[in-house]
Every structure is written in C-alpha cells, then in structure tokens.
Enzyme design. Structure first.
Site, PDB file in Angstrom:
ATOM      1  N   ARG A  73       3.759  12.414  -6.136  1.00 33.12           N
ATOM      2  CA  ARG A  73       2.831  12.671  -5.031  1.00 33.12           C
ATOM      3  C   ARG A  73       2.864  11.544  -4.010  1.00 33.12           C
ATOM      4  NH1 ARG A  73      -0.298  14.684  -9.380  1.00 33.12           N
ATOM      5  NH2 ARG A  73      -1.600  12.815  -9.517  1.00 33.12           N
ATOM      6  N   ASP A 104       0.523   0.268 -27.650  1.00 36.23           N
ATOM      7  CA  ASP A 104       0.763  -0.399 -26.367  1.00 36.23           C
ATOM      8  C   ASP A 104       2.005  -1.284 -26.417  1.00 36.23           C
ATOM      9  OD1 ASP A 104      -1.444   0.723 -25.210  1.00 36.23           O
ATOM     10  OD2 ASP A 104      -2.651  -1.097 -25.168  1.00 36.23           O
ATOM     11  N   TYR A 162      -3.828   6.593 -28.915  1.00 38.79           N
ATOM     12  CA  TYR A 162      -2.441   6.904 -29.248  1.00 38.79           C
ATOM     13  C   TYR A 162      -2.175   6.683 -30.736  1.00 38.79           C
ATOM     14  CZ  TYR A 162      -2.512   5.948 -24.228  1.00 38.79           C
ATOM     15  OH  TYR A 162      -2.856   5.912 -22.902  1.00 38.79           O
ATOM     16  N   ASP A 171       0.845  -1.186   0.000  1.00 39.22           N
ATOM     17  CA  ASP A 171       0.000   0.000   0.000  1.00 39.22           C
ATOM     18  C   ASP A 171       0.884   1.240   0.000  1.00 39.22           C
ATOM     19  OD1 ASP A 171      -1.845   1.982   0.269  1.00 39.22           O
ATOM     20  OD2 ASP A 171      -2.814   1.180   2.065  1.00 39.22           O
ATOM     21  N   LEU A 172       1.024   1.851  -1.162  1.00 40.40           N
ATOM     22  CA  LEU A 172       1.914   3.009  -1.303  1.00 40.40           C
ATOM     23  C   LEU A 172       1.249   4.305  -0.856  1.00 40.40           C
ATOM     24  CD1 LEU A 172       3.499   2.025  -4.717  1.00 40.40           C
ATOM     25  CD2 LEU A 172       4.631   2.058  -2.493  1.00 40.40           C
ATOM     26  N   LYS A 173       0.012   4.224  -0.376  1.00 43.24           N
ATOM     27  CA  LYS A 173      -0.642   5.407   0.185  1.00 43.24           C
ATOM     28  C   LYS A 173      -0.357   5.527   1.678  1.00 43.24           C
ATOM     29  CE  LYS A 173      -4.282   5.624  -3.301  1.00 43.24           C
ATOM     30  NZ  LYS A 173      -5.736   5.582  -3.575  1.00 43.24           N
ATOM     31  N   HIS A 227      -6.075   5.093 -24.493  1.00 47.60           N
ATOM     32  CA  HIS A 227      -5.714   3.694 -24.729  1.00 47.60           C
ATOM     33  C   HIS A 227      -5.090   3.603 -26.112  1.00 47.60           C
ATOM     34  CE1 HIS A 227      -7.172   1.745 -21.136  1.00 47.60           C
ATOM     35  NE2 HIS A 227      -8.316   2.399 -21.215  1.00 47.60           N
ATOM     36  N   ASP A 228      -4.731   2.405 -26.503  1.00 46.98           N
ATOM     37  CA  ASP A 228      -4.024   2.195 -27.760  1.00 46.98           C
ATOM     38  C   ASP A 228      -4.700   2.895 -28.934  1.00 46.98           C
ATOM     39  OD1 ASP A 228      -1.904   0.344 -29.246  1.00 46.98           O
ATOM     40  OD2 ASP A 228      -3.789   0.191 -30.352  1.00 46.98           O
TER      41      ASP A 228
END
Length: 397
Positions: free
Chosen positions: A104, A169, A143, A73-75, A139-140
């Site tokens: 962030r 992608d 792009y 959990d990087l929060k 999405h692909d």
C-alpha cells in the site's frame, strides 16, 4: 588483513522493536552497511523501552550499533521515491509491517524488484504473509502459544509460564531471518536474481519444537508439561534446589556422565539406576532432591569442580557476565558513552557471538540518533544541498 564477511552488502532496514533490529544487528556486526529507516515522527519505539541511557534506552542502543540512521516519511510520494532510489543499489530490504502495508505504501517486493531484480526482500511477521491469521496482531507470547511451545513451558503441575527469552521473536524471527537472508545473498550472487523471504515467527519457532512433535507422533499427544524427555522425565537431566535456595543443573544424559556424577556424589548405588523407570525413577529423583538440599550451591560447585559430568550452577545474568568461561570468550562488551550522544554510564551489550577467523568484532559506530545520517546518505545518493534542504523543509526527512 581482517575483513568482515558482509562488507559491501547494503541493507535497508524498515523494522523496529526487537526481531527485525536483532536480525539487522547480526548483519551489521558481520560488516553489512545497515541503514535504519524510521519515520520522522515517533520512529522506533524501542528508543524509549526500558531504562534510559541518556536520551535513548540501553535496549535500543545495544540493538542498533553499527548502523546508520535515516528518517524518511514513506506516506509522502517524495519519501517513496527516495526509498526506491536507495533500493536500486541495495542488496537487502527487511520489513516487519503487517502483511500488505508495504504494498500500500508503494515499496513492496514488486515495486523494489522492478528497480533492482537482485534484491533480497525479507518480510518478518508474526504469522506469515498467508493464511487466515496473516493480519492478526501478536507478540512473542502469542506466537509461542500458537506453536505449542508455551503449553510445554513451565514446572510440572503448574500453569504455562513464559520465559524471559523471546523464543519466537529471536530464534523464530531474528535468527531465522538472518540465516535466510545470508543464504539468499549467496543465491543472488550466483544467479543474478534476488528473492522474496516470508519469515513467519510462528512457523520458524514451531519448526524447532521437535520433542513435543515426536511425542505426539508416537503417543497421539504431547507429554504433560514438565514431564517430557528433557523437561522433567529424567532424574539425570533436571534442575535441583540447593540448601541456600539456589539451583544446580544436571545434564548427565549419557551413562558415562551419570556414573561419574554418582561416584563423586558417593552414591555408586544410584549409578545402577541409570535406566530406572516408573516408581523407581521417581524414587531416584526424590533421593537427589534431598541430597542437593544438603549443601549450598557454592559447595556443590566446589565438590564437582574437577568432575566432568555435566553439572553446572544456575547463574543469574549478573553472575553469567563475570563467569570465567564467558569472560574468556569476550562475549560481554560494555560500550563507553559515545561523543556527541549524552549517555549515563556504559551501554551493556554482547558482542557478535560467532567467532570467525580473519574477522574481528568491533563497535564501528554507536546506535544512530533518529535521522542522524540523513545528509550523508542522501549526498551518497547524489542529492545536492538544495534538494536535501527542500526534503527537510517538506518533512520528508
């Protein structure tokens, strides 16, 4: 003794879905120790995309073999602390969040470089880390549309038609990122410092869109869809329908191949029209359309079996899997169900496609369950049992 070229390289992979995981799959197949990091909640959405093979999709399992799994959990501050501890001894970080997200969270390039100056930090995004579209979703299809690729894709006179191969992608994201990471690792080994890689899937796809660029440079605009050099202009380089509704692909660009094709066809008169233009060229195309519709695909294959002229059947994926050439190369490697991970049937997958001397492809481990290697990886990091237990209780892992 067989060895893989990226043995000893550790990769922290924060990506999900297709481009990033395909990139790290190539690195893992070449021997890198790829640690797939997912949040303890949903994790990688690809686990539920497409037909399920037991508890997870075949799509996910084919993309994530040879990797270890860590839930983090990087929060939470403790999750960020653990990530930076892992980054101290890592060689590569790959992320595919929108620009600014990793900063962030406190795990951006500057934060990682502060603890590991040798890190190769690769950010894969749709439009890149700069420019007015940097934070746009896509999405692909978006792009490819932006890169002038979709406008050229489709039949003559028809609308733009996206194919079932994700050009941006895969060629733009996965392969370009893997190439840049490999190059940056060589540079880091030589100079002792890593670098930041800004991989825009739009940029990397567009950089390979050469024929429309050449036409635009020469004529001020791209050719009409289905009418450029290799997309329909030339009768010697085209797809033709057969009597049974199948198709043959003719790629006789060089005059020698065109002559062999015409001779085997029994139409030496057409060989003289190799350089035909305008109405004469269209007449040749129409003539070939009529001729190809006179026999089935199988009959054409048999007729040209011993003629070296760049004529091949258009195969479905099922047919390609059992094609004698593909079989001889060993590209298709279905994987049997693995112990401890209930699955339904074999996992359809391709081997690493580049054959290297002194390095043999193998599925060293199946795709990990979410957080499957939490205890193993944290123990390697030096965490004792009590700390690991507390991290689990706090929902950090």
């Amino acid at each position: 003794m067989s060895s893989l070229p990226l043995e000893g390289v550790r990769v922290l992979d924060l990506t999900r879905l297709l481009p990033g995981p395909m990139c790290s799959l190539h690195l893992a197949d070449m021997g890198a120790d790829v640690i797939k990091i997912e949040d303890p909640g949903l994790g990688d959405y690809a686990r539920w995309m497409g037909p399920m093979k037991g508890e997870e999709s075949g799509f996910f399992q084919a993309l994530n073999r040879n990797k270890r799994g860590l839930s983090l959990d990087l929060k939470q501050a403790a999750g960020v602390e653990l990530f930076l501890e892992l980054a101290r001894d890592a060689d590569v970080v790959i992320e595919s969040f929108r620009p600014g997200v990793v900063d962030r969270l406190g795990i951006g390039y500057d934060a990682v470089r502060a603890v590991n100056p040798g890190i190769v930090y690769c950010a894969i995004s749709g439009y890149g880390q700069s420019g007015p579209w940097r934070e746009r979703a896509g999405h692909d299809i978006n792009y490819c549309a932006t890169a002038g690729i979709l406008e050229q894709s489709g039949a003559r006179g028809g609308p733009p038609a996206p194919g079932n191969f994700q050009i941006a992608d895969l060629a733009g994201g996965a392969l370009s990122a893997a190439m840049a990471i490999s190059a940056a690792l060589v540079g880091a080994a030589r100079r002792g410092e890593g670098r930041y890689l800004d991989v825009s899937m739009t940029d990397c796809a567009m950089a390979h869109n050469l024929l429309p660029l050449v036409a635009h440079d020469a004529e001020g605009q791209s050719r009409p869809r289905g009418g450029d050099f290799l997309s329909g202009e030339l009768p010697c380089y085209a797809v033709y329908e057969t009597a049974d509704g199948r198709h043959m692909a003719l790629g006789a660009l060089e005059e020698k191949f065109w002559r062999r094709f015409c001779e085997q066809l029994g139409r030496p008169d057409l060989a003289l029209l190799y350089a035909a233009a305008g109405d004469e060229r269209e007449a040749v195309r129409h003539e070939l359309e009529v001729i190809f519709r006179s026999r089935s695909q199988a009959e054409w294959v048999e007729l040209f079996a011993d003629t070296d002229c760049c004529l091949t059947p258009v195969l479905s994926i099922g047919e390609a899997l059992v094609c004698e050439q593909i079989s001889a190369r060993g590209l298709y490697r279905p994987q049997p169900p693995s112990k401890g991970q209930p699955q339904t049937g074999e996992i359809a997958q391709f081997a690493f496609p580049v054959q290297m001397s002194d390095a043999e492809f193998a599925v060293r481990r199946p795709a990990p369950a979410r957080g499957q290697h939490n205890h193993e990886l944290l123990a390697e990091l030096g965490c004792d049992a009590a700390r690991i237990e507390q991290l689990a209780a706090d929902g950090v892992i």
